[in-house]
Structures are given as structure tokens and as C-alpha cells.
Design an enzyme around this catalytic site. Structure first.
Site, PDB file in Angstrom:
ATOM      1  CE1 TYR A 115      -8.798 -52.085 -20.207  1.00  0.00           C
ATOM      2  CE2 TYR A 115      -6.732 -51.021 -19.616  1.00  0.00           C
ATOM      3  CZ  TYR A 115      -7.519 -52.147 -19.686  1.00  0.00           C
ATOM      4  OH  TYR A 115      -7.033 -53.348 -19.234  1.00  0.00           O
ATOM      5  N   GLY A 381      20.827 -32.135 -40.860  1.00  0.00           N
ATOM      6  CA  GLY A 381      20.216 -31.024 -40.119  1.00  0.00           C
ATOM      7  C   GLY A 381      18.745 -30.832 -40.439  1.00  0.00           C
ATOM      8  CD  GLU A 404      -2.404 -51.231 -23.907  1.00  0.00           C
ATOM      9  OE1 GLU A 404      -2.247 -52.311 -23.325  1.00  0.00           O
ATOM     10  OE2 GLU A 404      -3.412 -50.526 -23.784  1.00  0.00           O
TER      11      GLU A 404
HETATM   12  C1  LIG Z   1      -5.915 -47.553 -27.645  1.00  0.00           C
HETATM   13  C2  LIG Z   1      -4.885 -48.108 -28.477  1.00  0.00           C
HETATM   14  C3  LIG Z   1      -5.230 -47.961 -29.865  1.00  0.00           C
HETATM   15  C4  LIG Z   1      -4.500 -48.338 -30.874  1.00  0.00           C
HETATM   16  C5  LIG Z   1      -3.155 -48.864 -30.728  1.00  0.00           C
HETATM   17  C6  LIG Z   1      -2.291 -47.939 -31.370  1.00  0.00           C
HETATM   18  C7  LIG Z   1      -1.717 -47.012 -30.738  1.00  0.00           C
HETATM   19  C8  LIG Z   1      -1.849 -46.873 -29.278  1.00  0.00           C
HETATM   20  C9  LIG Z   1      -2.176 -45.493 -28.999  1.00  0.00           C
HETATM   21  C10 LIG Z   1      -2.223 -45.005 -27.801  1.00  0.00           C
HETATM   22  C11 LIG Z   1      -2.023 -45.752 -26.545  1.00  0.00           C
HETATM   23  C12 LIG Z   1      -3.210 -45.552 -25.825  1.00  0.00           C
HETATM   24  C13 LIG Z   1      -3.562 -46.226 -24.782  1.00  0.00           C
HETATM   25  C14 LIG Z   1      -2.715 -46.904 -23.880  1.00  0.00           C
HETATM   26  C15 LIG Z   1      -3.353 -47.591 -22.930  1.00  0.00           C
HETATM   27  C16 LIG Z   1      -2.662 -48.233 -21.816  1.00  0.00           C
HETATM   28  O1  LIG Z   1      -1.495 -48.124 -21.649  1.00  0.00           O
HETATM   29  S1  LIG Z   1      -3.677 -49.154 -20.811  1.00  0.00           S
HETATM   30  C17 LIG Z   1      -2.675 -49.721 -19.493  1.00  0.00           C
HETATM   31  C18 LIG Z   1      -1.749 -50.802 -19.918  1.00  0.00           C
HETATM   32  N1  LIG Z   1      -1.087 -51.334 -18.761  1.00  0.00           N
HETATM   33  C19 LIG Z   1      -0.243 -52.312 -18.819  1.00  0.00           C
HETATM   34  O2  LIG Z   1       0.069 -52.791 -19.893  1.00  0.00           O
HETATM   35  C20 LIG Z   1       0.241 -52.844 -17.499  1.00  0.00           C
HETATM   36  C21 LIG Z   1       1.371 -53.816 -17.644  1.00  0.00           C
HETATM   37  N2  LIG Z   1       1.277 -54.859 -16.649  1.00  0.00           N
HETATM   38  C22 LIG Z   1       0.677 -56.070 -16.891  1.00  0.00           C
HETATM   39  O3  LIG Z   1       0.201 -56.288 -17.979  1.00  0.00           O
HETATM   40  C23 LIG Z   1       0.633 -57.149 -15.856  1.00  0.00           C
HETATM   41  O4  LIG Z   1       0.255 -56.853 -14.618  1.00  0.00           O
HETATM   42  C24 LIG Z   1       1.935 -57.973 -15.846  1.00  0.00           C
HETATM   43  C25 LIG Z   1       3.158 -57.116 -15.520  1.00  0.00           C
HETATM   44  C26 LIG Z   1       2.096 -58.556 -17.252  1.00  0.00           C
HETATM   45  C27 LIG Z   1       1.805 -59.177 -14.884  1.00  0.00           C
HETATM   46  O5  LIG Z   1       1.962 -58.817 -13.607  1.00  0.00           O
HETATM   47  P1  LIG Z   1       2.344 -59.919 -12.442  1.00  0.00           P
HETATM   48  O6  LIG Z   1       3.735 -60.356 -12.538  1.00  0.00           O
HETATM   49  O7  LIG Z   1       1.888 -59.315 -11.202  1.00  0.00           O
HETATM   50  O8  LIG Z   1       1.560 -61.212 -12.787  1.00  0.00           O
HETATM   51  P2  LIG Z   1       0.135 -61.588 -12.464  1.00  0.00           P
HETATM   52  O9  LIG Z   1      -0.681 -60.395 -12.642  1.00  0.00           O
HETATM   53  O10 LIG Z   1       0.125 -62.257 -11.141  1.00  0.00           O
HETATM   54  O11 LIG Z   1      -0.052 -62.676 -13.611  1.00  0.00           O
HETATM   55  C28 LIG Z   1       0.018 -64.076 -13.340  1.00  0.00           C
HETATM   56  C29 LIG Z   1       0.077 -64.914 -14.587  1.00  0.00           C
HETATM   57  O12 LIG Z   1      -0.681 -64.319 -15.650  1.00  0.00           O
HETATM   58  C30 LIG Z   1       0.122 -64.151 -16.801  1.00  0.00           C
HETATM   59  N3  LIG Z   1      -0.331 -62.970 -17.538  1.00  0.00           N
HETATM   60  C31 LIG Z   1      -0.064 -61.699 -17.255  1.00  0.00           C
HETATM   61  N4  LIG Z   1      -0.658 -60.891 -18.151  1.00  0.00           N
HETATM   62  C32 LIG Z   1      -1.333 -61.686 -18.978  1.00  0.00           C
HETATM   63  C33 LIG Z   1      -2.140 -61.434 -20.120  1.00  0.00           C
HETATM   64  N5  LIG Z   1      -2.348 -60.182 -20.565  1.00  0.00           N
HETATM   65  N6  LIG Z   1      -2.690 -62.472 -20.743  1.00  0.00           N
HETATM   66  C34 LIG Z   1      -2.465 -63.742 -20.326  1.00  0.00           C
HETATM   67  N7  LIG Z   1      -1.682 -64.053 -19.258  1.00  0.00           N
HETATM   68  C35 LIG Z   1      -1.132 -63.030 -18.603  1.00  0.00           C
HETATM   69  C36 LIG Z   1       1.499 -63.984 -16.220  1.00  0.00           C
HETATM   70  O13 LIG Z   1       2.473 -64.263 -17.200  1.00  0.00           O
HETATM   71  C37 LIG Z   1       1.463 -65.011 -15.135  1.00  0.00           C
HETATM   72  O14 LIG Z   1       1.582 -66.278 -15.756  1.00  0.00           O
HETATM   73  P3  LIG Z   1       2.225 -67.510 -14.958  1.00  0.00           P
HETATM   74  O15 LIG Z   1       3.645 -67.116 -14.721  1.00  0.00           O
HETATM   75  O16 LIG Z   1       2.081 -68.635 -15.901  1.00  0.00           O
HETATM   76  O17 LIG Z   1       1.448 -67.681 -13.696  1.00  0.00           O
HETATM   77  C1  FAD Z   2       0.883 -41.769 -24.012  1.00  0.00           C
HETATM   78  C2  FAD Z   2       0.386 -42.686 -22.958  1.00  0.00           C
HETATM   79  C3  FAD Z   2      -0.944 -43.093 -22.989  1.00  0.00           C
HETATM   80  C4  FAD Z   2      -1.433 -43.914 -21.971  1.00  0.00           C
HETATM   81  N1  FAD Z   2      -2.749 -44.257 -21.978  1.00  0.00           N
HETATM   82  C5  FAD Z   2      -3.266 -45.008 -20.968  1.00  0.00           C
HETATM   83  C6  FAD Z   2      -4.647 -45.329 -20.923  1.00  0.00           C
HETATM   84  O1  FAD Z   2      -5.409 -44.967 -21.807  1.00  0.00           O
HETATM   85  N2  FAD Z   2      -5.116 -46.053 -19.873  1.00  0.00           N
HETATM   86  C7  FAD Z   2      -4.296 -46.491 -18.887  1.00  0.00           C
HETATM   87  O2  FAD Z   2      -4.779 -47.142 -17.963  1.00  0.00           O
HETATM   88  N3  FAD Z   2      -2.978 -46.203 -18.906  1.00  0.00           N
HETATM   89  C8  FAD Z   2      -2.436 -45.483 -19.909  1.00  0.00           C
HETATM   90  N4  FAD Z   2      -1.090 -45.189 -19.948  1.00  0.00           N
HETATM   91  C9  FAD Z   2      -0.232 -45.648 -18.857  1.00  0.00           C
HETATM   92  C10 FAD Z   2       0.715 -46.755 -19.279  1.00  0.00           C
HETATM   93  O3  FAD Z   2       0.025 -47.939 -19.533  1.00  0.00           O
HETATM   94  C11 FAD Z   2       1.781 -46.984 -18.220  1.00  0.00           C
HETATM   95  O4  FAD Z   2       2.540 -45.798 -18.106  1.00  0.00           O
HETATM   96  C12 FAD Z   2       2.648 -48.152 -18.606  1.00  0.00           C
HETATM   97  O5  FAD Z   2       1.955 -49.362 -18.430  1.00  0.00           O
HETATM   98  C13 FAD Z   2       3.974 -48.203 -17.834  1.00  0.00           C
HETATM   99  O6  FAD Z   2       3.751 -48.280 -16.478  1.00  0.00           O
HETATM  100  P1  FAD Z   2       4.439 -47.274 -15.432  1.00  0.00           P
HETATM  101  O7  FAD Z   2       4.204 -45.906 -15.899  1.00  0.00           O
HETATM  102  O8  FAD Z   2       3.943 -47.695 -14.112  1.00  0.00           O
HETATM  103  O9  FAD Z   2       5.975 -47.588 -15.540  1.00  0.00           O
HETATM  104  P2  FAD Z   2       6.921 -48.181 -14.383  1.00  0.00           P
HETATM  105  O10 FAD Z   2       6.560 -49.611 -14.170  1.00  0.00           O
HETATM  106  O11 FAD Z   2       6.879 -47.282 -13.212  1.00  0.00           O
HETATM  107  O12 FAD Z   2       8.285 -48.095 -15.122  1.00  0.00           O
HETATM  108  C14 FAD Z   2       9.407 -47.312 -14.691  1.00  0.00           C
HETATM  109  C15 FAD Z   2      10.693 -48.138 -14.850  1.00  0.00           C
HETATM  110  O13 FAD Z   2      10.667 -49.236 -13.946  1.00  0.00           O
HETATM  111  C16 FAD Z   2      11.012 -50.440 -14.616  1.00  0.00           C
HETATM  112  N5  FAD Z   2      10.305 -51.566 -13.986  1.00  0.00           N
HETATM  113  C17 FAD Z   2       9.042 -51.590 -13.502  1.00  0.00           C
HETATM  114  N6  FAD Z   2       8.751 -52.806 -13.016  1.00  0.00           N
HETATM  115  C18 FAD Z   2       9.830 -53.571 -13.183  1.00  0.00           C
HETATM  116  C19 FAD Z   2      10.149 -54.943 -12.911  1.00  0.00           C
HETATM  117  N7  FAD Z   2       9.263 -55.767 -12.356  1.00  0.00           N
HETATM  118  N8  FAD Z   2      11.374 -55.391 -13.213  1.00  0.00           N
HETATM  119  C20 FAD Z   2      12.267 -54.567 -13.810  1.00  0.00           C
HETATM  120  N9  FAD Z   2      12.030 -53.279 -14.111  1.00  0.00           N
HETATM  121  C21 FAD Z   2      10.828 -52.786 -13.809  1.00  0.00           C
HETATM  122  C22 FAD Z   2      10.550 -50.229 -16.051  1.00  0.00           C
HETATM  123  O14 FAD Z   2      11.287 -51.065 -16.940  1.00  0.00           O
HETATM  124  C23 FAD Z   2      10.851 -48.742 -16.249  1.00  0.00           C
HETATM  125  O15 FAD Z   2      12.197 -48.620 -16.655  1.00  0.00           O
HETATM  126  C24 FAD Z   2      -0.570 -44.369 -20.947  1.00  0.00           C
HETATM  127  C25 FAD Z   2       0.766 -43.955 -20.933  1.00  0.00           C
HETATM  128  C26 FAD Z   2       1.243 -43.131 -21.930  1.00  0.00           C
HETATM  129  C27 FAD Z   2       2.682 -42.705 -21.883  1.00  0.00           C
END
Ligand SMILES: CC/C=C\C/C=C\C/C=C\C/C=C\C=C\C(=O)SCCNC(=O)CCNC(=O)[C@H](O)C(C)(C)COP(=O)(O)OP(=O)(O)OC[C@H]1O[C@@H](n2cnc3c(N)ncnc32)[C@H](O)[C@@H]1OP(=O)(O)O
Ligand code: FAD
Length: 643
Positions: A115, A381, A404
């Protein structure tokens, strides 16, 4: 209690069978992991993942059994991303035809997916992603490109060396116009020789925090140089691009593009209790073995678990593990319901589910990460030794606060949902987890009726306290927001208060789910009475920790807050006799705990002594480097030594 923890007798049996299968198979040995270098560590994980896939097929394991098997193997690897994100992304965002083509390939692992959303420059701000997917009408293709360094995909698990495919999130451009971020299925590697396809730069992003845990995963970097993919590889359930280059949006809300994150956040909440219970199990068992001070007449010293201060740090974590287990179970059922609704194009409960998954993900991961570190300190420790199991568990778990959805960013999403709910109060009755906001008048007017410490042993009194605190904080934020001309400016200015109000709302959910579980789902009196004690510990601990909120909102008097604390102390004495039974009920095997301090048989000291001798430094008395770098110092008469 084991059945109550597992959720049902069947769930217990499946999990127990898989735990034993893993523990009894030498392929899954993991004690030696900390001694391996990165390449060996990675290869070792590939070997285990391949063997696990063979077992899943040979033994014809069900999906549930396969999940438990992977869980007990306890090594993050590419299969996590494949099963938890790549497959669900196609299921949730693909059209019927796309699912028909791609799911059979993925489900049989003929392709391995990841992803790829996050970039070097943007993670939280998904709309800020820079990778482009430009439609070329002539060839009916999208051209995937990384226009800047910061647009490099960065972090996706399994991408650096394993994945053959990825769901890549990129800005869609048609005729020079941007149409927002969408998901695309992109092949990364040859299915023949595994080499990266032309136009792609792929690599690992480097070693991560800790040693033997997350470095088993090949988190990757990916750059595109004008890579072409067929038009039908854009996931088109939400929006479509025709071969004429027309962009159309279906009735499905855009937010569904973020659906995979909702699904994984739910899994992360369900998993928090696994990590916290593991740490609590180690710290509790060790606190019974460990003795310090208090010997009378030459008798044994005091078990450290009998110190009130130890109990006040440990037992709330024990209670939290149970609270997170139950809230994770509840969230799973909420998610299953929303998934069915989404499939039937009913999107009405999506905003609440998004708020619950985002907020509970933030609450449970923050408390679990802090809780694991507290458990390490509770072991003194010895907790710092890798053989305690706690440092590696912490290193593995702590990124959950960032991935996430960074926790603060997630709490701000909850705040948006709450503010919207409050501003709609006049004409839309809130439901589900926000229903209490429909009863603001009594919650704002009535104050706490507690008069004695015993009065706190009442679920209604506790629920009302948490509801009143959350309602008052949320309404207070709403009132202050209304004073701003520009709501977005107001939201930014008040974001600290909004995050605190969101936390209060999420804690209310966990407390009420715990109470609900006790009232409706725990049969028999013995288990129920014991769990009741933990439920009160969880709620009163939160009340004590956040008493500033309860006092500042005027719901509690200082006297009532101190009665809650008095009751909490009494409750600790009630937890103590059952502490070991509570942690044994997690049914964690020694293999899974991977901790000398947390051994089931309590035989800590001989095994700690034995484990030390397995360190490679103890292979010989005189190790490499001593003669070269230490002996000369001893033999030389240096200038200062002469003085
Ligand atoms: C693989 C995992 C396996 C097992 C789990 C166990 C362990 C994990 C192990 C490892 C981890 C491995 C993988 C990790 C992967 C990743 O990290 S993938 C990347 C993940 N990235 C994020 O999570 C990014 C975070 N940002 C966001 O989700 C969004 O952009 C946002 C900050 C929530 C929203 O941004 P923004 O303010 O710009 O809003 P809009 O995009 O304009 O949204 C508008 C409206 O939509 C609503 N909204 C937002 N998100 C959602 C959603 N997911 N579902 C439904 N609705 C959503 C938002 O609230 C706004 O609503 P409104 O105010 O009513 O208009
Ligand atoms: C172990 C690991 C595995 C991952 N695996 C995947 C993967 O498989 N696929 C994938 O796509 N991504 C993956 N990621 C990425 C991950 O999803 C992002 O790192 C995560 O969503 C946080 O985003 P960022 O790094 O941009 O943090 P940032 O948004 O840059 O955060 C930095 C600081 O800014 C603050 N901040 C940011 N925005 C705001 C706001 N609007 N208001 C107030 N404070 C704010 C945060 O609170 C934080 O303190 C992984 C990350 C890790 C660490």
C-alpha cells in the site's frame, strides 16, 4: 476468564491451537533474533513467511486461523501489508471487474501487494501527495511519475524487496486538470526474476528504531520515471475515467478512497490489547517473583507487587488491557456492520465509524506504547535487558502512534465529527456513540451525586461522570468556536482544547463499552464480579488522572474526586489476589512472550543467568579487539602515566 478475554469458547480454541502450533515448531524460534544482522534477520523472516504460507495451505487453515498463525509468528513482514491493506484496498475500492481480475491472484499470492500512499514530503496530508497519474488518451494509459524528490513514495512495508504490485496513491491529471488523489494498481517487479520494472527506482529506507523487530520489514522507497499502466488499473469504484478521458464520480462518497485506513485502524485497536496484555503479563509475573526490602525476623522480603505504588502503576494497565480488548471487539462489530452497509451503498454510518476508528486508534496506541514503557520500568533494571522481552516489544509497538494516521491528526478528525454533531443539534438527533450529546441539558445542569467512596462503585454514576465531562468539554469548544468569524481559523486556534475534548469522548466510549460488556455479555457471577473490579479500576484511574477536566467543567467537587481516589486504592487490594489469574487468562505462551521475566513457571533468576551466557560476547574469555585495542593501553607507559 480465558473465554471472556478471547470473546467466545470457539475464538479461544482457535487462538490457543495456533499459539501452540507456532510455539512447538522450531522454524518459528525467535530468541536468537536480537543477535542477527539486518540481512540475516530479513532472510530469516522471508523463510518463516514462506513456511507459514505452506502451513496455511497444507493444513487448509481458515482465514481466522491464518490470521492467528501470522500473529503468533510475531515478526512484521510483507504479508501484513498484502493481507491487511493491498487486498482490502481492492475489495473496497475496486469495481466488480477489477475484483474479479485481481483478487484471485492476490488471494493465492500469485502476486504480492503493498500500500504505497505516504511520500517523503507528505504522510498525514493525503491530498498533498505529489505523485502524478496523467491520462494519455492516445494509448489509453496513465503515466505514473514522481516529479520531485519529496514525491518519492516512502515507508510502504514489503515494497523495498518483496512486493510485486502496489496500490499507489497519486494525483489524477486529465488534460492538465487535477481531479484529486486516487488509487492505482501498479506492477513493481517482474514475476519471472523479481527485478524492478523499467522506469522504477526501488530500495529500502534504512534501519528503524529497535533491532530485531521492525527491521524484519523492508519498508521501501519508490520513484517513477514516466511509467505507463493501463487505464483499467485505476481503482474505479469511487470515480471513473472513460477511454475518452471523461472523469465521472459515482454516488459513492469520495471518503471511500480512505476506506482501507478505516479497516486497518480498526485492526490496530483490536491489536492494542494484545501488545499491552503482553507487557502487563511480563510485569505482573515478575512483580510477584521480585522481592525487595521488608524482611522481618529473617523472613522473605516483600514481593514488589505488594507495594501500593507498584499496584497503582500496574493494575490500571491490567485494567486497560481488558478495556482495550473489549472496545476492540466492539469496534470490530461496528466495522463489520459498516462494511456490509458500504457494500450495499448505505454510507450513513461512515462518519461515525471513521471518528471511532480514528479516535480509538489514537487512544489505545498512545496508552499501549506508554504502558509498555511503564511495564519496563516496573521490572526495574532487568526490564532493560532484551531478554525481558520489553525493549523489543516497545520498539515494535511505538510506531503505531504514527502509522495509519498520526495520533494527534486522528484526534482532530474526531473533533471535526464532534463539532459537526454539536452544530447540527437543533435539527438532527445524534445517535450511536454521540447520542449523549442529545442530552446536553441534564448533562450540563446536573452535578455528581456521589457522597461516599462506595458510591463510586456504581456504573450509572461513572457513566454520567464521563458523559458530563465529555459533553461539557465538547459544548465548551463549540461555544468558543462560534466566536470566530472564520471557523477554520477557530478550529486551528482551539485545536489543543479540541484534542482534549476528543480524548474525553473516546474515553467515554471505552468506559461505556466495558460496562456494556459486563451488563450483557459476561455469563456467571465469578468472572463477572472479578471483571467488575477491573472496570472500576479503569474508570476511576482515568477519572483520577484527568481530574482536572472533571473539576474544571464543574461536574465534580474536589471532595468527590478525592473519594474516587480513595475507592481506587481499595480496589487495588481487590485486584491483588487475582493478579496472576488475570494475566494467565490472556493465555500467552512463553514462546509468544519471549521474556525471561515473564515465564509462566516463574523460574526467573536461573534462566536470566543462563540467557546471559548465550550472548556472543561470552563465547570466549578474550574476545576480538582486546589484544588489539586494550592490551596496548595496559602495556604502554603513556605521557600522563609518567607524571
Ligand atoms: C498492515 C497493517 C496490518 C495489521 C495491523 C497491525 C499492525 C500494523 C502493522 C504495521 C503498520 C503497517 C502499515 C502502515 C501503513 C500506513 O501507515 S498506510 C498510510 C496511512 N496514512 C494515513 O493514515 C494518513 C492520515 N491522513 C488521513 O487519513 C486523511 O487525509 C485525514 C487527515 C484524515 C483527512 O485529511 P483532510 O483534513 O485533508 O480531509 P479530507 O481529506 O478533505 O476529508 C474530508 C472529509 O472526509 C472525512 N474523512 C477523512 N478520512 C476519512 C475516512 N478514512 N473515512 C471516512 N471519512 C473520512 C473527513 O473527516 C472530512 O469529513 P467532513 O469534515 O465531514 O467533510
Ligand atoms: C513503521 C511504519 C510503517 C509504515 N508503513 C506504511 C505503509 O505501509 N504505507 C504507507 O503509505 N505509509 C506507511 N507509513 C507512513 C505513515 O502512515 C505516516 O508516517 C503517518 O501517516 C504519519 O504521517 P507523517 O509521517 O506525514 O507525519 P506528520 O504529519 O509529518 O507528523 C509530524 C508532526 O506534525 C503534526 N501534525 C501534522 N499535521 C498536523 C495538523 N493538521 N495539526 C496538528 N498537528 C499536525 C503531527 O501531530 C506530528 O506531531 C509507515 C510509517 C511507519 C512509522
Amino acid at each position: 476468564m480465558k473465554v471472556a478475554w478471547a470473546g467466545s469458547r470457539e475464538a479461544f480454541q482457535v487462538s490457543d491451537r495456533m499459539a501452540k502450533l507456532v510455539a512447538n515448531d522450531p522454524v518459528f524460534e525467535k530468541f536468537s533474533k536480537p543477535m542477527l544482522g539486518r540481512k540475516e534477520l530479513f532472510k530469516n523472516t522471508l523463510r518463516k513467511a514462506a513456511y507459514a504460507w505452506k502451513l496455511i495451505n497444507d493444513l487448509r487453515l481458515t482465514e481466522e486461523e491464518a490470521k492467528w498463525l501470522r500473529h503468533y509468528i510475531d515478526e512484521p513482514n510483507y504479508t501484513d501489508l498484502h493481507w491487511e491493506m493491498f487486498v482490502p484496498a481492492i475489495e473496497g475500492q475496486g469495481t466488480k471487474e477489477q475484483k474479479k481480475k485481481w483478487l484471485p491472484l492476490a488471494q493465492t499470492m500469485q502476486i504480492i501487494g503493498t500500500y504505497a500512499q505516504t511520500e517523503l514530503g507528505h504522510g498525514s496530508n493525503v491530498q498533498g501527495l505529489e505523485t502524478t497519474a496523467t491520462f494519455d488518451r492516445q494509448t489509453d494509459e496513465f503515466v505514473m511519475h514522481s516529479p520531485t524528490l519529496t514525491s518519492s513514495k516512502w515507508w510502504p512495508g514489503g515494497m523495498a524487496k518483496v512486493a510485486t504490485h502496489a496500490i499507489v496513491y497519486a494525483r489524477l491529471i486529465i488534460d492538465g486538470l487535477f481531479h484529486g488523489v486516487h488509487g492505482f494498481i501498479v506492477q513493481l517487479r517482474s514475476l519471472e526474476d523479481h527485478s524492478p520494472l523499467p522506469g522504477l527506482t526501488l530500495g529500502d529506507i534504512g534501519m528503524k528504531f529497535g533491532h530485531g523487530t521492525y527491521n524484519t520489514m523492508d519498508n521501501g522507497v519508490l520513484r517513477f520515471d514516466h511509467v505507463r499502466i493501463p487505464r483499467n488499473q485505476m481503482l474505479m469504484r469511487v470515480s471513473q475515467v472513460t477511454k475518452e478521458g471523461k472523469y465521472a464520480q459515482s454516488d459513492v462518497p469520495r471518503q471511500l478512497l480512505y476506506g482501507t485506513m478505516v479497516s486497518v485502524r480498526q485492526t490496530i485497536v483490536a491489536d492494542a490489547s494484545k501488545a499491552l496484555s503482553r507487557a502487563v503479563c511480563i510485569a505482573t509475573r515478575y512483580s510477584v517473583v521480585r522481592r525487595q526490602f521488608g524482611s522481618r525476623n529473617g523472613g522473605p522480603e516483600t514481593q514488589v507487587i505488594d507495594y501500593k505504588t507498584q499496584q497503582s502503576r500496574l493494575f490500571p494497565l491490567l485494567a486497560s488491557a481488558y478495556a482495550f480488548r473489549f472496545v476492540g471487539e466492539w469496534l470490530k462489530s461496528l466495522y463489520i456492520d459498516v462494511k456490509q452497509r458500504l457494500e450495499a451503498n448505505d454510507f450513513s454510518t461512515l462518519p461515525e465509524t471513521h471518528a471511532c476508528t480514528a479516535g480509538l486508534k489514537a487512544l489505545t496506541t498512545a496508552a499501549t506504547a506508554d504502558g509498555i514503557e511503564e511495564c519496563r520500568k516496573l521490572c526495574g533494571g532487568h526490564g532493560y535487558l532484551i531478554s525481558s522481552g520489553l525493549p523489543e516489544l516497545f520498539a515494535f509497538y511505538v510506531p503505531a502512534c504514527s502509522y495509519e494516521g498520526e495520533n494527534v491528526v486522528m484526534m482532530l478528525q474526531v473533533a471535526r465529527f464532534l463539532v459537526k454533531t454539536v452544530s447540527n443539534l437543533g435539527y438532527k438527533q445524534p445517535v450511536g456513540t454521540a447520542a449523549y450529546l442529545g442530552r446536553v441539558t441534564p448533562l450540563l445542569q446536573n452535578n455528581c451525586a456521589v457522597q461516599t467512596a462506595e458510591d463510586w462503585l456504581n456504573p450509572d454514576a461513572i457513566l454520567e461522570a464521563f458523559e458530563a465531562r465529555a459533553a461539557r468539554m465538547v459544548i465548551g469548544c463549540g461555544e468558543r468556536l462560534a466566536m470566530f468569524e472564520n471557523p477554520e481559523e477557530g478550529f486551528a486556534e482551539l485545536s489543543i482544547d479540541l484534542v482534549e475534548a476528543s480524548l474525553a469522548h473516546c474515553q467515554l466510549i471505552t468506559v461505556s463499552v466495558f460496562i456494556q460488556k459486563l451488563n450483557h455479555e459476561i455469563p456467571g457471577n465469578g468472572v463477572k464480579r472479578s471483571l467488575e473490579v477491573l472496570c472500576y479500576v479503569y474508570a476511576l484511574f482515568l477519572l483520577h488522572k484527568h481530574q482536572g477536566d472533571f473539576l474544571a467543567t464543574g461536574y465534580l467537587t474536589p471532595k468527590q474526586a478525592s473519594l474516587a481516589n480513595e475507592q481506587l486504592r481499595t480496589l487495588y487490594s481487590k485486584v491483588r489476589p487475582n493478579a496472576i489469574a488475570f494475566v494467565d487468562s490472556f493465555n500467552h505462551m512463553d514462546h509468544y512472550l519471549c521474556s525471561v521475566l515473564g515465564r509462566y513457571d516463574g523460574n526467573v533468576y536461573p534462566k536470566l543467568y543462563e540467557a546471559a551466557w548465550k550472548d556472543p560476547l561470552n563465547d570466549s574469555d578474550i574476545v576480538d579487539g582486546i589484544q588489539q585495542y586494550v592490551q596496548p593501553i595496559l602495556k604502554q607507559k603513556l605521557h600522563y602515566a609518567k607524571l
